[in-house]
Scaffold this motif. Structure first.
Motif, PDB file in Angstrom:
ATOM      1  N   GLN A 107       0.891  -1.353  -0.249  1.00  0.00           N
ATOM      2  CA  GLN A 107      -0.333   0.162  -0.070  1.00  0.00           C
ATOM      3  C   GLN A 107       0.791   1.139   0.052  1.00  0.00           C
ATOM      4  N   GLU A 108       1.834   1.421   0.981  1.00  0.00           N
ATOM      5  CA  GLU A 108       2.775   2.643   0.741  1.00  0.00           C
ATOM      6  C   GLU A 108       3.776   2.451  -0.598  1.00  0.00           C
ATOM      7  N   TYR A 109       3.960   1.704  -1.109  1.00  0.00           N
ATOM      8  CA  TYR A 109       4.775   1.705  -2.472  1.00  0.00           C
ATOM      9  C   TYR A 109       3.387   2.116  -3.660  1.00  0.00           C
ATOM     10  N   SER A 110       2.400   1.320  -3.431  1.00  0.00           N
ATOM     11  CA  SER A 110       1.336   2.001  -4.257  1.00  0.00           C
ATOM     12  C   SER A 110       1.119   3.274  -4.214  1.00  0.00           C
ATOM     13  N   GLU A 111       0.696   3.789  -2.958  1.00  0.00           N
ATOM     14  CA  GLU A 111       0.573   4.976  -2.972  1.00  0.00           C
ATOM     15  C   GLU A 111       1.685   6.199  -3.099  1.00  0.00           C
ATOM     16  N   PHE A 112       2.900   5.647  -3.023  1.00  0.00           N
ATOM     17  CA  PHE A 112       3.914   6.582  -3.469  1.00  0.00           C
ATOM     18  C   PHE A 112       3.832   6.746  -5.157  1.00  0.00           C
ATOM     19  N   SER A 113       4.331   5.469  -6.148  1.00  0.00           N
ATOM     20  CA  SER A 113       4.542   5.325  -6.573  1.00  0.00           C
ATOM     21  C   SER A 113       3.700   5.880  -7.856  1.00  0.00           C
ATOM     22  N   SER A 114       2.213   6.625  -7.086  1.00  0.00           N
ATOM     23  CA  SER A 114       0.991   6.563  -8.510  1.00  0.00           C
ATOM     24  C   SER A 114       1.188   8.201  -8.471  1.00  0.00           C
ATOM     25  N   LYS A 115       2.058   8.749  -7.033  1.00  0.00           N
ATOM     26  CA  LYS A 115       1.978  10.478  -7.491  1.00  0.00           C
ATOM     27  C   LYS A 115       3.636  10.881  -7.943  1.00  0.00           C
ATOM     28  N   VAL A 116       4.701  10.157  -8.296  1.00  0.00           N
ATOM     29  CA  VAL A 116       5.989  10.403  -8.610  1.00  0.00           C
ATOM     30  C   VAL A 116       5.026  10.354 -11.060  1.00  0.00           C
ATOM     31  N   LEU A 117       5.941  11.648 -10.854  1.00  0.00           N
ATOM     32  CA  LEU A 117       6.060  11.913 -12.127  1.00  0.00           C
ATOM     33  C   LEU A 117       7.581  11.913 -13.112  1.00  0.00           C
ATOM     34  N   HIS A 118       7.401  11.512 -14.337  1.00  0.00           N
ATOM     35  CA  HIS A 118       8.841  11.310 -14.742  1.00  0.00           C
ATOM     36  C   HIS A 118       8.739  11.856 -16.348  1.00  0.00           C
ATOM     37  N   LEU A 119      10.319  12.339 -16.430  1.00  0.00           N
ATOM     38  CA  LEU A 119      10.806  13.255 -17.082  1.00  0.00           C
ATOM     39  C   LEU A 119      11.986  12.888 -17.305  1.00  0.00           C
ATOM     40  N   LYS A 120      12.142  12.429 -18.681  1.00  0.00           N
ATOM     41  CA  LYS A 120      12.479  11.189 -19.620  1.00  0.00           C
ATOM     42  C   LYS A 120      14.153  12.330 -20.736  1.00  0.00           C
ATOM     43  N   GLY A 121      14.878  12.455 -20.412  1.00  0.00           N
ATOM     44  CA  GLY A 121      16.301  12.870 -20.978  1.00  0.00           C
ATOM     45  C   GLY A 121      17.006  12.595 -20.145  1.00  0.00           C
ATOM     46  N   ASP A 122      18.537  12.764 -21.281  1.00  0.00           N
ATOM     47  CA  ASP A 122      19.695  13.723 -20.525  1.00  0.00           C
ATOM     48  C   ASP A 122      19.967  14.229 -20.496  1.00  0.00           C
ATOM     49  N   ARG A 123      20.550  14.992 -18.820  1.00  0.00           N
ATOM     50  CA  ARG A 123      20.835  15.805 -18.934  1.00  0.00           C
ATOM     51  C   ARG A 123      21.910  16.972 -18.886  1.00  0.00           C
ATOM     52  N   LYS A 124      22.728  16.072 -19.737  1.00  0.00           N
ATOM     53  CA  LYS A 124      24.340  16.813 -20.625  1.00  0.00           C
ATOM     54  C   LYS A 124      23.224  17.019 -22.360  1.00  0.00           C
ATOM     55  N   ASP A 125      21.794  16.198 -22.056  1.00  0.00           N
ATOM     56  CA  ASP A 125      21.546  17.278 -23.816  1.00  0.00           C
ATOM     57  C   ASP A 125      20.723  18.817 -23.529  1.00  0.00           C
ATOM     58  N   PHE A 126      21.590  19.565 -22.965  1.00  0.00           N
ATOM     59  CA  PHE A 126      21.560  21.179 -22.908  1.00  0.00           C
ATOM     60  C   PHE A 126      20.388  21.418 -23.521  1.00  0.00           C
ATOM     61  N   ASP A 127      20.177  21.487 -24.752  1.00  0.00           N
ATOM     62  CA  ASP A 127      19.071  22.028 -25.505  1.00  0.00           C
ATOM     63  C   ASP A 127      17.715  21.630 -24.756  1.00  0.00           C
ATOM     64  N   PHE A 128      17.593  20.181 -24.959  1.00  0.00           N
ATOM     65  CA  PHE A 128      16.391  19.447 -23.970  1.00  0.00           C
ATOM     66  C   PHE A 128      16.184  20.016 -23.082  1.00  0.00           C
ATOM     67  N   VAL A 129      16.672  19.763 -22.132  1.00  0.00           N
ATOM     68  CA  VAL A 129      16.937  20.515 -20.837  1.00  0.00           C
ATOM     69  C   VAL A 129      15.803  21.395 -20.745  1.00  0.00           C
ATOM     70  N   LYS A 130      16.889  22.369 -21.814  1.00  0.00           N
ATOM     71  CA  LYS A 130      16.417  24.005 -21.535  1.00  0.00           C
ATOM     72  C   LYS A 130      14.982  24.391 -21.640  1.00  0.00           C
ATOM     73  N   THR A 131      14.938  23.437 -22.772  1.00  0.00           N
ATOM     74  CA  THR A 131      13.083  23.435 -23.400  1.00  0.00           C
ATOM     75  C   THR A 131      12.204  22.708 -22.661  1.00  0.00           C
ATOM     76  N   SER A 132      12.579  21.592 -22.061  1.00  0.00           N
ATOM     77  CA  SER A 132      11.433  20.786 -21.368  1.00  0.00           C
ATOM     78  C   SER A 132      10.887  21.126 -19.877  1.00  0.00           C
ATOM     79  N   LEU A 133      12.210  22.443 -19.577  1.00  0.00           N
ATOM     80  CA  LEU A 133      11.597  22.721 -18.407  1.00  0.00           C
ATOM     81  C   LEU A 133      11.823  23.392 -18.143  1.00  0.00           C
ATOM     82  N   SER A 134      12.019  24.490 -18.687  1.00  0.00           N
ATOM     83  CA  SER A 134      11.110  25.632 -19.262  1.00  0.00           C
ATOM     84  C   SER A 134       9.450  25.473 -19.672  1.00  0.00           C
ATOM     85  N   ALA A 135       8.999  24.603 -20.775  1.00  0.00           N
ATOM     86  CA  ALA A 135       8.389  24.127 -20.618  1.00  0.00           C
ATOM     87  C   ALA A 135       7.062  23.813 -19.666  1.00  0.00           C
TER      88      ALA A 135
END
Length: 393
Positions: A107-135
């Protein structure tokens, strides 16, 4: 590490993908483990257990965690979600975004995992970081895996209205001293192997960001990917002697990952933590020999045989014969305990017991044992090898 069958029932919803105008690289913002109602109302209140402190909507923050699937972030993200914040993990998506922790109920795990979002990307792809985070826009960034200042600049560029940047640095940035322990005001070493973290702290200060930097010493606890306690547990389980360099009275310091995660939460929105640096670790120091004995006690093993050796008499090649730097290395946590209403809950033995029972004792560990250097030392152990050692830290 244990994953749960619940994970296979979760689904990914690709909200939007973009193509960088300059590089042509594609990036996908993927939100994981969520229902459609959650996507439409990102700032809803978290479900609190009966009797728990209620978190109001106005206090909830939209938080980005850079990393979060390996060690520190696993425990930090759980605390943030429990406090009612909307948490997004930025990772490359190569590992499961959430896994059920040993001792965590379904139950604890289900409650936690249902609330977490994921942003998939490589932090070294600086252009993607800028566009995705600003959006997306975020109120707070927890940077757990940043190593170089250049990796932080695009995050700051993308989030000009950021309320707070909380950075995981390292006590390894301090210059060696003959007057331990290290304090936050001590001289730092621009040539240390952690110079990238030091440069990141300088960048945050120069940009005028409301930042807080945390400098852990050695971190231990369940899921630890660095061979700290695991190194000792492998040898204890195999009934082998523990090779310890030089006299074994070198003093070091360990801090439990759960105590570290709580310290990270304590600085969130804390005006005392604005543009401040804090050492975070355990409340007591320990010798190398004492650590070997503490690991034995935590795992229920007999007191170990400790073999001291002179590292200068061996050529270990690229192999590391001992998991700690062969010197005194410890820091004062007085500032954190004074300003953050925080103190470690684990003493060393109870913390090592928690690590053993929830991880190694269940048969899970990160690396298979390698006793190659041990055998080199033990083969020569009949000769006296103790020598003096430096006490600088």
């Amino acid at each position: 590490m244990m994953t749960t069958s619940l994970y296979s029932s979760f689904f990914n919803i690709d909200m939007h993908s973009g193509v960088d105008r300059k590089s042509g690289k594609k990036g996908t913002r993927t939100f994981t483990n969520v229902g459609f109602h959650f996507l439409q109302n990102k700032r809803r209140r978290a479900v609190q257990p009966k009797g728990a402190l209620q978190v109001t909507a106005s206090s909830a923050k939209k938080i980005l965690v850079m990393g979060g699937t390996r060690f520190i972030g696993v425990f930090l993200s759980r605390l943030l979600v429990k406090d009612g914040h909307q948490v997004t993990l930025f990772t490359r998506g190569k590992a499961p975004i959430t896994t059920q922790l040993p001792g965590e109920s379904d139950q604890e795990y289900s409650e936690f995992s249902s609330k977490v979002l994921h942003l998939k990307g490589d932090r070294k792809d600086f252009d993607f970081v800028k566009t995705s985070l600003s959006a997306e826009g975020f109120d707070v960034v927890y940077d757990i895996n940043g190593r170089e200042a250049v990796e932080v600049e695009p995050i700051l560029d993308a989030l000009p209205k950021l309320e707070q940047y909380i950075y995981c640095s390292s006590a390894g940035v301090y210059l060696k001293t003959d007057f331990p322990p290290h304090f936050e005001t001590d001289a730092v070493d621009p040539k240390s192997r952690h110079k990238g973290k030091l440069e990141t702290e300088s960048l945050l200060a120069s940009r005028g960001v409301n930042y807080t930097s945390i400098r852990p010493v050695y971190i231990y606890g369940p899921l630890n990917y660095n061979p700290v306690e695991e190194w000792f547990f492998h040898r204890l389980k195999a009934g082998r002697p523990i090779p310890v360099p030089n006299s074994g009275i070198q003093i070091t310091q360990l801090g439990h990952v759960k105590d570290l995660a709580k310290a990270f939460v304590k600085v969130l929105g804390n005006p005392k933590a604005s543009k401040q640096v804090y050492n975070i670790s355990g409340s007591k120091y320990v010798t190398f020999d004492g650590l070997a004995k503490a690991c034995a006690k935590a795992g229920g093993f007999p007191e170990p045989e400790i073999v001291h050796y002179n590292p200068e008499e061996f050529d270990f090649g690229k192999k590391k014969a001992f998991p700690f730097r062969d010197q005194h290395f410890f820091a004062s946590i007085e500032k954190a305990t004074r300003e953050l209403d925080w103190k470690p809950e684990f003493d060393l033995v109870s913390g090592l017991t928690d690590s053993y029972e929830l991880d190694f004792g269940r048969g899970t560990y990160r690396k298979e044992p390698d006793f190659t250097t041990d055998d080199m030392i033990l083969d020569k152990s009949e000769s006296p090898v103790i020598s003096t050692f430096s006490v600088s830290v």
